[in-house]
Scaffold this active site. Sequence first.
Site, PDB file in Angstrom:
ATOM      1  N   ASP A 267      63.618 -79.582  97.651  1.00  0.00           N
ATOM      2  CA  ASP A 267      65.065 -79.498  97.441  1.00  0.00           C
ATOM      3  C   ASP A 267      65.851 -78.975  98.638  1.00  0.00           C
ATOM      4  OD1 ASP A 267      64.126 -76.966  97.321  1.00  0.00           O
ATOM      5  OD2 ASP A 267      65.223 -76.383  95.517  1.00  0.00           O
ATOM      6  N   GLU A 268      65.261 -78.956  99.820  1.00  0.00           N
ATOM      7  CA  GLU A 268      66.059 -78.575 100.984  1.00  0.00           C
ATOM      8  C   GLU A 268      65.543 -79.264 102.240  1.00  0.00           C
ATOM      9  OE1 GLU A 268      65.523 -74.526 102.480  1.00  0.00           O
ATOM     10  OE2 GLU A 268      64.072 -74.175 100.885  1.00  0.00           O
TER      11      GLU A 268
ATOM     12  N   ASP B 191      70.805 -77.766 100.918  1.00  0.00           N
ATOM     13  CA  ASP B 191      69.975 -77.080  99.925  1.00  0.00           C
ATOM     14  C   ASP B 191      70.536 -77.394  98.534  1.00  0.00           C
ATOM     15  OD1 ASP B 191      68.169 -75.448  98.712  1.00  0.00           O
ATOM     16  OD2 ASP B 191      69.004 -73.562  99.462  1.00  0.00           O
TER      17      ASP B 191
END
Lengths: 406, 364
Positions: free
Chosen positions: A116-117, A21
Amino acid sequence: MAEQGVPRRGSRTARAIAHVDMDAFYASIEQRDRPELRGKPVIVGADPTGRGVVSAASYEAREYGVRSAMPIGRAARLCPHAAFLPVDMAKYRQVSLQIMAILADFSPLVEPVSVDEAFVDLTGTERLLGSPLEAVRQIKARIRCETGLTASAGLAPNKFLAKVASDLEKPDGLVVVPPGGESTFLAPLPVERIWGVGRVTAKALRELGIATVGQLQGVPRAVLVRRFGKHGEDLHDLAFGRDDRAVEPFGVPKSVGAEETFEADLRDPEGLKTTLRAHAERVAAELREGGFAAARVTLKLRLAPFETHTRSVTGEPTQDGLELYQRAVLLLDRERVTRPVRLIGLSASRLGPAGVGQLDLLDPAALRRERLARVVDRLTERFGEGTVVPAALLTRRSSRRGAGSV
Amino acid sequence: MEVVLDRDAFLKGLQMVQNIVEPRQTLPILANVLLEADAETVRLTATDLEVGARVSVPAKVASKGAITVSARKLAEIVKELPAAAVAVKVGDNASVSLRCGGVIYKLLGLPPDDFPPVVPAAPESWVTLEAKTLREMLSQTGFAISHDETRYALNGVLLVLQGKEVLMVATDGHRLALAKRSLGRGVGGATGIVPRKAVLEIMRVLGVGEDVQIAITQNQFVLQMPNFVMTARLIEGQFPNYEAVIPKGHPRKMVIARGAVTAALRRVSVMAEERNKPVRFTLNPASLRLSASSQELGEAEEVLDVDYAGEELVIGFNSRYVLDAIAAIETEQVVFELKDPQSAGVIKSIEDEGYCCVIMPMRI
């Protein structure tokens, strides 16, 4: 462990799942690219004098209580000296692709959750990469070296635990939950950490005197099922850290959407519809890019001052902008909006594969629009967004950045 | 109000109206059935504000009056009663006592004044049909009614009374079913979309013998039979131009035995993907190959003898749609009229001109 259930899929050998993350992703990218912003509060989102929301806040800004999804005006009051930057989705997507490519070097099983993860299944990669812990360290190092950004990671026997773990020591954290350590790891955490425990469930649990996962572990399964139904079973499983969902590399996203906060509240229904049309075209393009068709269309309206309504309708799966638009308009007309509108959004969910399936009998133009959309998508790919738009949108300013995937 | 009814007649009456009551209501009184006693009958009325039904049941009326009670409970009670006389008496505060043999019920009702009136329009003219004809037409079209809430104009059957014809059309955007009958005489001109709920209810209450009268007014569909009337608010909105959708003069004609193709489709479609049940039709002179496959499970195919003389054609259909279309046909031979893999096919009876079903193909 005392609790022993029926054997589950994937439970025969311990799995090693990492959740990676990125830390304050949008804000960190901006700080990376503009050294003068490093060490300073940075807020990425809507215009601070306007009325949109915060998309991301740097850790410096978070110290002032700024959080994502907060109205931007509030963020400006909390942290007036922050640098306020617009969302540059195209740039963030670029970086996202770079990161996903790094992850793909470590396992074929990478499931992006958002820009973003991602989850990475490292089970059985020892002979190639060394221990899963060593692999996660390498992932973090390569992300830092190749993108200049930091990521936090969790390594655990399943997705749920990995996700909880990655969040515990942000930023630049690395938390490992060893197989067999699931219950002990979870016990001290508040119940809100469990997937699916929102405000309502947390409140209901508090009424039963349960605040931590450890306390929840002490409640017999049958009691939870009686109180929460099917959800009670999940609560019980998750309290002991049981989760057998696989990392799915080609995971179908849950929904695709676009929304826009207006600079001034909008009263004019035609203006709302034009905005919806733009959202619909954008969502449709994204569906086509992924090869999906959506059965459910959700309209989101935020009325002044800050009251949010969502309404949904389900129909035939579609990836056609006009069709999405018409369904959203149906919902809008039903709402009979009399108050000024602050934000309007459209999202498409219940996604499935497109392209196979039933042809339409009543809409002879549907096939033509489909062919047209394919051409428009190619032109857009080559010459950029807004190259070709429906005539209905010609009067609108060239489409704003700031709307994006939700 | 004080009346005595025969249990069997009471139950039959209740069963004719009770389905109108929705499981969940916007107004509490809509959960109730209205009982009105006059001279020699008790009238039972139910409504959901869109569809309403009223039936008259013979009764010995000691005193006239009206009351409303829970439709579900009343039907449940009467169903359990022995075949004997049922005495119904309204007491104070809208309470109702019901006696039959040795059993006594006390029901809490609601005053009749709040019950939304069910007012059948008084149309200028009625169209009289045999119950059998009406049922046939509804079952030839009802299956194609759309469940898509985004296309509410399709959530019913278009009824057209025109010249000497009665015509019904339903479509869900993938297929369209049309039933047409000519009447001995002119019926004037009227059009309306009858909601699905009314269609289903009519098919449920329709007997076989008697004649029924139907009419369309400005905003209402009305059906009456002896002792029974049903009203339905017409669906507002534009029904698609059905005539434009029905292909004319498709070049490829295949004639096949109804029973054989039905059985084969059912067998082959077992292996088809569940949601759309796609089956591939491969036509060659004198033969039709049906095939289906599923990535996870395997495949099936069956070859049938048919009457077909054209070139090879491969076309996919949702097999459920084809089965529905064929089930509405009574003659032994059915005709498929086809053009190409992207154009709608027409399925009809080889002789009877009163029915056709148009089905859009699938890409498979």
